[in-house]
Design a protein around this motif. Structure first.
Motif, PDB file in Angstrom:
ATOM      1  N   PRO A  68       0.812  -1.222   0.000  1.00  0.00           N
ATOM      2  CA  PRO A  68       0.000   0.000   0.000  1.00  0.00           C
ATOM      3  C   PRO A  68       0.846   1.272   0.000  1.00  0.00           C
ATOM      4  O   PRO A  68       0.467   2.279  -0.619  1.00  0.00           O
ATOM      5  CB  PRO A  68      -0.822  -0.114   1.299  1.00  0.00           C
ATOM      6  N   HIS A  69       1.980   1.230   0.697  1.00  0.00           N
ATOM      7  CA  HIS A  69       2.876   2.393   0.720  1.00  0.00           C
ATOM      8  C   HIS A  69       3.406   2.696  -0.676  1.00  0.00           C
ATOM      9  O   HIS A  69       3.374   3.844  -1.131  1.00  0.00           O
ATOM     10  CB  HIS A  69       4.034   2.116   1.682  1.00  0.00           C
ATOM     11  N   SER A  74       0.579   3.967  -2.983  1.00  0.00           N
ATOM     12  CA  SER A  74       0.228   5.361  -2.681  1.00  0.00           C
ATOM     13  C   SER A  74       1.246   6.323  -3.285  1.00  0.00           C
ATOM     14  O   SER A  74       0.878   7.325  -3.922  1.00  0.00           O
ATOM     15  CB  SER A  74       0.145   5.574  -1.167  1.00  0.00           C
ATOM     16  N   TRP A  75       2.532   6.015  -3.090  1.00  0.00           N
ATOM     17  CA  TRP A  75       3.575   6.887  -3.640  1.00  0.00           C
ATOM     18  C   TRP A  75       3.561   6.870  -5.165  1.00  0.00           C
ATOM     19  O   TRP A  75       3.747   7.906  -5.810  1.00  0.00           O
ATOM     20  CB  TRP A  75       4.949   6.457  -3.130  1.00  0.00           C
ATOM     21  N   SER A 122       0.595   8.924  -6.440  1.00  0.00           N
ATOM     22  CA  SER A 122       0.779  10.350  -6.180  1.00  0.00           C
ATOM     23  C   SER A 122       1.886  10.941  -7.060  1.00  0.00           C
ATOM     24  O   SER A 122       1.704  12.014  -7.661  1.00  0.00           O
ATOM     25  CB  SER A 122       1.113  10.572  -4.699  1.00  0.00           C
ATOM     26  N   VAL A 137      -1.187  14.903  -0.509  1.00  0.00           N
ATOM     27  CA  VAL A 137      -1.438  13.547  -0.001  1.00  0.00           C
ATOM     28  C   VAL A 137      -0.627  13.251   1.254  1.00  0.00           C
ATOM     29  O   VAL A 137      -1.143  12.693   2.227  1.00  0.00           O
ATOM     30  CB  VAL A 137      -1.126  12.499  -1.087  1.00  0.00           C
ATOM     31  N   HIS A 178      -8.964  13.585   6.500  1.00  0.00           N
ATOM     32  CA  HIS A 178      -7.662  13.369   5.862  1.00  0.00           C
ATOM     33  C   HIS A 178      -6.540  13.930   6.728  1.00  0.00           C
ATOM     34  O   HIS A 178      -5.505  13.286   6.934  1.00  0.00           O
ATOM     35  CB  HIS A 178      -7.648  14.014   4.482  1.00  0.00           C
TER      36      HIS A 178
END
Length: 203
Positions: free
Chosen positions: A68-69, A72-73, A76, A99, A119
């Motif tokens: 997931p990390h 996400s990166w 983004s 983000v 968020h």
């Protein structure tokens, strides 16, 4: 908790579900303790078998932290490097500064919607929670190295933690440190037990 309210469940019931979910670390701890006391008599105290099982657990945990990390990166950063991939209305929301940047409480920054407030909260929640578990893993890692190897290479360790944090996230870095620590401790324990057994046989 994921069911829409009030379409399928009432708002009150959704709030109750969220409240019940909050102490999940305590649930995990209690279940792990009960499992140990109930199941440990059924299995021999085999350090090699225990470490073999732990490797699968650590690999699964590392996968769940790192993927997931990275996703996400990747999403983004791709909004900056390849903006044509996205609809224009999503580009600003996916920008890394929006983000991953953590808004400071004293910056005077305000939120316009509930989603934006959530968020902000989740970014702080993740940062504080993951920093705490990473420091805990770092402490256990260094204690094990000092007691077993009598040395800790701080420059190499900090570089490794930084690299792991970038590519696997702070939670992934903590998992990796605990994995290495357990490999060291179980290996040392197993080696010591083998030496004692050999000494008894020779005598």
């Amino acid at each position: 908790m994921v069911l829409p309210a009030p379409a399928l469940i009432s708002v009150d019931l959704k709030q109750i579900a969220i409240a019940i979910w909050q102490p999940w670390p305590a649930y995990v701890s209690i279940l792990a303790t009960l499992s140990y006391f109930i199941l440990s008599p059924l299995f021999p105290n085999n350090h090699r078998a225990s470490m073999s099982s732990l490797r699968w657990v650590y690999a699964f945990a590392f996968f769940n932290a790192a993927v997931p990390h990275l996703v996400s990166w990747t999403l983004s950063l791709s909004s900056v490097l390849i903006p044509a991939m996205y609809n224009d209305r999503f580009l600003e929301a996916l920008h890394p500064a929006n983000v991953f940047a953590v808004p400071l409480p004293w910056s005077g920054q305000t939120v316009d919607t509930v989603a934006e407030g959530v968020h902000f909260f989740l970014r702080w929640d993740y940062m504080i929670g993951s920093a705490g578990i990473l420091l805990w893993a770092l402490k256990l890692y260094t204690v094990a190295h000092k007691q077993i190897l009598s040395t800790v290479c701080w420059s190499g360790l900090l570089f490794k933690v930084g690299l792991l944090t970038v590519f696997a996230g702070p939670a992934g870095a903590a998992v990796e440190l605990m994995w290495e620590r357990d490999e060291l401790v179980f290996g040392e324990t197993g080696g010591t037990r083998q030496q004692v057994t050999k000494a008894k046989k020779s005598s």
